[in-house]
Design an enzyme around this catalytic site. Structure first.
Site, PDB file in Angstrom:
ATOM      1  N   LYS A 314       0.892  -0.774  -0.616  1.00 23.88           N
ATOM      2  CA  LYS A 314      -0.251  -0.341   0.139  1.00 23.88           C
ATOM      3  C   LYS A 314       0.820   0.978  -0.252  1.00 23.88           C
ATOM      4  O   LYS A 314       0.443   2.860  -0.146  1.00 23.88           O
ATOM      5  CB  LYS A 314      -0.831  -0.463   1.805  1.00 23.88           C
ATOM      6  CG  LYS A 314      -1.788  -1.364   0.962  1.00 23.88           C
ATOM      7  CD  LYS A 314      -3.370  -0.931   2.372  1.00 23.88           C
ATOM      8  CE  LYS A 314      -4.283  -2.205   2.149  1.00 23.88           C
ATOM      9  NZ  LYS A 314      -5.031  -2.345   3.076  1.00 23.88           N
ATOM     10  N   ASP A 351      -9.769   2.011   2.128  1.00 23.72           N
ATOM     11  CA  ASP A 351      -9.837   1.187   3.324  1.00 23.72           C
ATOM     12  C   ASP A 351     -10.430   2.656   4.529  1.00 23.72           C
ATOM     13  O   ASP A 351     -11.333   2.495   5.071  1.00 23.72           O
ATOM     14  CB  ASP A 351      -8.467   0.969   3.699  1.00 23.72           C
ATOM     15  CG  ASP A 351      -7.712   0.672   3.426  1.00 23.72           C
ATOM     16  OD1 ASP A 351      -9.001  -0.781   3.095  1.00 23.72           O
ATOM     17  OD2 ASP A 351      -6.706  -0.095   3.393  1.00 23.72           O
TER      18      ASP A 351
END
Ligand code: NAP
Length: 527
Positions: A314, A351
């Site tokens: 990420k 997220d």
């Protein structure tokens, strides 16, 4: 290898958008067992069967091949792989080639002869080649994938050997190796000789699924998980029902989840089913990536349209983007990357949206106010300071919560707290931290995740001060933390809700279509 066990709806019509065949390798000790597997291959949806003669424990060529051809419910491909090419046959070469010649004479639809043996085979046949039977000339590399130039030379050599169909299989040391094989597959279309081009291993999975897009003659699909004739073969079930193999075509856009490990991810299940439900021309894959920068450099065409990103990429993926959403930049991590029509990569973080909106919804039910978040003014404790912890801390702060970060490594909590404007605690301090009632707790560590399901980051006693508890862990759905919170009377939000929430957002960014929310919920409810 994971079998997602996706079940096709009864009577669901499957439109076929490509001619690429699915071939089931048939490996068994006896002819009788092979015949049973052939029936199974047909009912699973395979187009042809590859009879692996080298697996038979006892073999009487003429009657056995005759029976196998006559009783096969599907067209056949006969392979008699010697040990020197990765197979089981260790006998003399003349008998082996003679059995393949016999298969051709008795009516096999295809036979596979190794490039290394083709001259000898041509001598055995002496020009009496059946016109019905297609000759596949094959080459296998179990170590690596050669350069594009070497692969081009290999294909030319196979074509020159008199092959009706070219086959080569290489091994993926990195997912970027597959790009060279796609290049060769596309190029071979021009010459008009059909090609089977596979890259073995989990990192080569893409080559097995996308061959209809790039024009491959066939792919191999197994009847059962792990019962492979070469490393990395997917099941027929997953090809058809997880990856929507029959719907793939040259213009199908490619999406996928980049991670390491990644095979456990349920994202392909969600997206592919959603794509199918609305007829969206895309496919979503598991992408086992070692080096994200290298991946994006290699797969830079518009065909590679969007990516989800998971552990451990990420942060590194953010640096590969041409533009990054400001919130993702503050978080320091992207989990969603979309390729724009000009080819540029745009990264964002969903997220945070997924988790925060699920928590807001739980706090306020359906009467969500558009102007004021129910999180405003709340004391919001985040356990963990990694990717998910950062996302939750930023999200809560943005909604006006007072944020506290508790982490095993205090320095990381401190660092994040300084950036977000929060209070930092060590994990040990958390048990005695209860300045007020009605707090919110979000676990963003992997504590409590399978297989360590009895672990929990905080005692049940200390949980009494929280009116809502969220857990990012989603296997199991109800962790010990959430169970104990429920027992205390708190509201709970599961990691599955976060997962679904972030997926809605990504789906809409990928497709520019509204996400089929009910479908997502239904799919995840079964896990
Ligand atoms: P990460 O960046 O590696 O961060 C892991 C965090 O957990 C760190 O703060 C680490 O503390 C802490 N930690 C790990 N093991 C621990 C232990 N045994 N005891 C105490 N603390 C521990 O990982 P991530 O990307 O944030 O993911 C964390 C979890 O969230 C994973 O379980 C992941 O599956 C889940 N997640 C779920 C979703 C969803 O959609 N539901 C989305 C993203 C992530 P230190 O700093 O001390 O190492």
């Amino acid at each position: 290898v994971v079998d997602f066990g996706v079940k096709k709806m009864e009577g669901e019509a499957v439109m076929r958008r490509n001619q690429t065949l699915i071939c089931a390798p048939i490996m068994a000790d006896s002819v009788d067992q092979m015949l049973i597997l052939m029936q199974k291959a047909k009912s699973s949806g395979a187009d042809l069967v590859e009879v692996r003669l080298d697996n038979l424990k006892s073999f009487n060529p003429r009657p056995d091949i005759d029976t196998l051809i006559r009783q096969s419910p599907l067209p056949t491909l006969f392979t008699y792989r010697p040990t020197w090419e990765g197979g089981q046959y260790a006998g003399d070469e003349m008998s082996r080639l003679d059995a393949l010649r016999l298969a051709m004479e008795l009516g096999a639809d295809h036979i596979d002869v190794e490039l290394k043996a083709i001259d000898e085979f041509n001598n055995v046949v002496r020009g009496n080649k059946s016109t019905k039977c297609k000759l596949i000339v094959s080459s296998h590399n179990y170590d690596s994938t050669p350069s594009a130039e070497d692969l081009g030379n290999l294909v030319a050599k196979i074509q020159a050997s008199g092959a009706d169909i070219v086959k080569f299989a290489t091994t993926a040391q990195d997912i970027t190796d597959v790009a060279r094989v796609f290049q060769i597959t596309v190029h071979s279309q021009v010459s008009g000789v059909p090609i089977i081009a596979m890259v073995m291993g989990e990192k080569g999975l893409m080559s097995r699924i996308l061959c209809p897009k790039f024009g491959g003659y066939l792919t191999f699909g197994t009847l059962e998980v792990g019962k492979v004739s070469a490393p990395g073969q997917p099941t027929i079930e997953n090809l058809l029902n997880l990856y929507n193999f029959r719907q793939l075509g040259p213009d199908t856009r490619i999406f996928g989840i980049i991670g390491k490990p990644v095979s456990h991810s349920k994202s392909p299940l969600l997206y592919n089913e959603a794509f199918r439900s609305v007829g969206f021309n895309g496919v979503y894959l598991h992408l086992l990536v070692d080096d994200v920068a290298n991946f994006f450099q290699t797969y830079a065409s518009l065909d590679f349209a969007g990516f989800s990103c998971t552990i451990p990429h990420k942060e590194a993926a953010l640096d590969c983007c041409d533009e990054v959403d400001p919130t993702a930049k503050s978080i320091g991590a992207v989990n969603c990357i979309v390729r724009r029509p000009d080819g540029k990569l745009f990264g964002c973080n969903t997220d945070y949206v997924g988790a925060i909106s699920a928590i807001e919804e739980a706090l306020q039910g359906s009467q969500l106010s558009v102007s004021v978040s129910p999180l405003a003014g709340k004391l919001f404790v985040v356990i963990g300071a990694g990717g998910a912890g950062k996302a939750l801390a930023y999200g809560a702060k943005e909604k006006g919560a007072r944020v506290v970060i508790a982490n095993r490594t205090y320095e990381r909590a401190r660092e994040l707290a300084d950036v977000v404007g929060a209070q930092a605690l060590s994990l040990d301090e958390l048990s005695n931290f209860h300045p007020e009632n009605d707090m919110i707790l979000a676990n963003t560590t992997s504590i409590g995740m399978q297989p360590k399901v009895d672990d929990t980051p905080i005692s049940k006693e200390a949980l009494r001060y929280y009116s809502l508890v969220f857990d990012a862990v989603y296997t199991p759905k109800i962790t010990r933390l959430l169970r104990e919170a429920q027992e205390n009377g708190a509201k709970v939000v599961t990691g599955v809700e976060m997962f679904i929430g972030q997926a809605y957002e990504q789906y809409e960014r990928f497709t520019k279509l509204p996400a089929p929310k009910e479908l997502f919920k239904n799919i995840m409810a079964t896990y």
